[in-house]
Enzyme design. Structure first.
Site, PDB file in Angstrom:
ATOM      1  N   MET A   1       4.589  -0.063   8.036  1.00 29.24           N
ATOM      2  CA  MET A   1       5.049  -0.585   9.319  1.00 29.24           C
ATOM      3  C   MET A   1       4.191  -0.014  10.451  1.00 29.24           C
ATOM      4  O   MET A   1       2.997   0.028  10.334  1.00 29.24           O
ATOM      5  CB  MET A   1       6.530  -0.235   9.541  1.00 29.24           C
ATOM      6  CG  MET A   1       7.456  -1.159   8.792  1.00 29.24           C
ATOM      7  SD  MET A   1       7.488  -2.803   9.524  1.00 29.24           S
ATOM      8  CE  MET A   1       9.195  -2.971   9.959  1.00 29.24           C
ATOM      9  N   CYS A   2       4.782   0.434  11.488  1.00 29.59           N
ATOM     10  CA  CYS A   2       4.176   0.837  12.755  1.00 29.59           C
ATOM     11  C   CYS A   2       4.068  -0.388  13.659  1.00 29.59           C
ATOM     12  O   CYS A   2       4.021  -1.512  13.191  1.00 29.59           O
ATOM     13  CB  CYS A   2       2.791   1.466  12.636  1.00 29.59           C
ATOM     14  SG  CYS A   2       2.768   3.006  11.700  1.00 29.59           S
ATOM     15  N   GLY A   3       4.056  -0.125  14.948  1.00 17.40           N
ATOM     16  CA  GLY A   3       3.892  -1.192  15.919  1.00 17.40           C
ATOM     17  C   GLY A   3       2.709  -0.880  16.813  1.00 17.40           C
ATOM     18  O   GLY A   3       2.445   0.282  17.134  1.00 17.40           O
TER      19      GLY A   3
END
Lengths: 296, 244
Positions: A1-3
């Protein structure tokens, strides 16, 4: 994930309120990355002095630090303080300054060095970190931000993003690299020192090393397509550009919105939904292995 | 997904008065709960979702013949697992629109991101703009019709059903294809392993004519190329030493 988020403002009115555009983008990416948050901002004009961004957690005598710094390097050195973060503007060389901070207190972390870029990062979700450092009131020409969900290394300030190497260059990713240990070893053999065991640092140092060897950023990225093994979307910024790429498989997301007034990039559209004029924006998803570059 | 201007967000004249649900006021759980329960009890159920703002999981798991209009861009898995309902998105969608749809219709007026119609088993998915990579991945039935282009690795391991692409198809189309059939009007930028072009038969022309009409596209079926499985990867071949 991560944004990831990126925002490049064109008119002066929008540059003055850069933080107001970027903070909701970051907050919206909380679910993709609640572990740590970071933001790199670029001032509109380069400062003649170096901008040393440092992080020093806790209660400290910043006046004493500045006095020591002035006597060691530059009597005209200035400091801009926000919570645990300071920007010291001074005519001084990065190497001796890093050594100086390490001597004063090894807990002082140098987050970035440049003439236009400031980096803020800390452990915690976007709401906490943005509030602590007052992201909303910040201005500048462009910014990139990151919300991290740790996958391959620890949650710590050192592992928080954006990563930077050299001056006025930073990188935020979504995804991961599977061959970063071998990248790290091959760069270390060339005398390049690593601060963390994080895959983003490996990518960042890979690009920066190739640029020091004479590549343009685009040429370094093309080398990266061959040598970085993983699934990734990478958003990079220099003092004059915002650059976005996805790997050949393009399974890590990114969406871009362009208007006459701005270029906005995020992992998901909902991070862009609040932006002014989004209804008329040109919205597209970047193609695999194509380099998108926007000049400031 | 190509570079295009998003859909305008205009709506066709309503056939019955619509209940409008405002996304920022209600959130995804309340909206979906309404669509699963109250909406199914109305005489002419028509529901509009206003200000979706790219939210995920809108109108998922519908299980009744209701009409739902999403009045803007939707996020991940819009109209996923749809059964019987008709869902129209007046904007773009992100990954996994209509994934695992069983029946009904999902229409996207703008573009779709990755994996549109993934693992669909039935129903009709229409994307009026472009679809990104892995469109109709693992398709198990039903029809996906794309007005523009599709990205790389579309129809990967598709087992049944049809993918119709009115524009061009990106690299690796139909890799490891089973019995799904693909029709592409524009360029083929490379077929995947075991996918091959085949001549259009009279049956193809007849069924494609009906499907294009149902999806609202006026192209002649004879403009399309057919891609189907070469059927060489169906069974494990120990003599091949994993060289195919």
């Amino acid at each position: 994930m991560c944004g990831i988020v990126g925002f490049l403002a064109k008119p002066q009115s929008l540059r003055a309120r850069l933080g107001e555009a970027v903070v909701p983008m970051l907050l919206c990416m909380t679910e993709r990355g609640p572990d740590s948050t970071g933001l790199a901002l670029f001032t509109q004009a380069k400062t003649a002095a170096h901008r040393f961004n440092i992080h020093w957690a806790g209660t400290h005598d910043w006046d004493a630090l500045l006095a020591q710094f002035r006597s060691a390097f530059d009597p005209a050195a200035r400091i801009e303080l926000r919570a645990d973060h300071a920007i010291i503007l001074a005519a001084a060389e990065p190497g001796p300054v890093r050594a100086f901070f390490a001597r004063v207190d090894p807990a002082i972390r140098v987050l970035s060095v440049g003439h236009a870029m400031d980096i803020y990062k800390d452990i915690g979700p976007p709401a906490t970190v943005a509030g602590k450092y007052g992201f909303k009131g910040m201005s500048g020409s462009h910014a990139v931000g990151h919300t991290r969900m740790a996958t391959e290394s620890a949650v710590s300030l050192g592992h928080a993003h954006p990563f930077t190497t050299g001056t006025d260059f930073c990188l935020v990713p979504i995804g991961s690299l599977s061959n970063y240990h071998s990248l790290l070893r091959s760069l270390e053999r060339r005398g390049i020192l690593f601060v963390t065991d994080n895959d983003t640092e490996a990518a960042c140092r890979f690009f920066e090393w190739h640029m020091r060897e004479g590549d343009t950023l685009e040429q370094a990225i093309v080398r990266g397509f061959g040598e970085l093994d993983g699934f990734y979307t990478l958003l990079m910024a220099t003092d004059d550009r915002l650059v976005l790429v996805r790997d050949a498989f393009a399974c890590k997301p990114a969406v871009v919105a362009e208007t006459d007034d701005y270029v906005a990039v995020a992992s998901e559209f909902r991070s862009l939904a609040h932006l002014p004029g989004i209804g008329d924006a040109e919205i597209f998803e970047p193609q695999p292995e194509r380099i998108y570059s926007w000049a400031v | 997904m190509g570079r295009v201007t998003p859909a305008s967000g205009s709506v066709a004249a309503p056939s019955a008065p619509a209940v409008t649900l405002d996304f920022p006021a209600l959130g995804v759980r309340k909206i979906n709960a309404y669509l699963h329960a109250e909406a199914t009890r109305a005489d002419h159920p028509r529901v509009a979702i206003a200000n979706p703002g790219g939210a995920h999981n809108l109108a998922v798991g519908l299980n009744a013949p209701i009409d739902v209009e999403i009045m803007g861009h939707a996020g991940y898995y819009a109209a996923g697992m749809n059964k019987l309902a008709s869902v129209t998105v007046h904007g773009n969608v992100e990954r996994g629109v209509a994934e695992n749809m069983m029946s009904g219709t999902v229409r996207v007026k703008g573009n779709a991101s990755e994996a549109a119609g993934a693992s669909m088993r039935g129903g009709l998915l229409v994307i009026e703009g472009n679809a990104s990579g892995r469109c109709a991945i693992s398709l198990k039935g039903g029809d996906v019709v794309v007005g523009g282009d599709v990205g790389h690795l579309s129809a990967f391991m598709a087992q049944a059903g049809r993918l119709v692409v009115c524009g061009s198809a990106g690299p690796g189309l139909g890799d490891s294809l089973y019995e799904a059939v693909l029709y592409v009007r524009g360029e083929l930028h490379g077929l995947g392993a075991d996918a091959r072009e085949e001549p259009l038969t009279a049956d193809d022309v007849a069924s494609l004519t009906a499907l294009l009409a149902k999806a609202g596209f006026g192209h002649s079926p004879r403009e399309f190329k057919k891609v189907a499985s070469g059927r060489t990867l169906y069974h494990w071949n120990s003599d091949a030493h994993q060289e195919y």
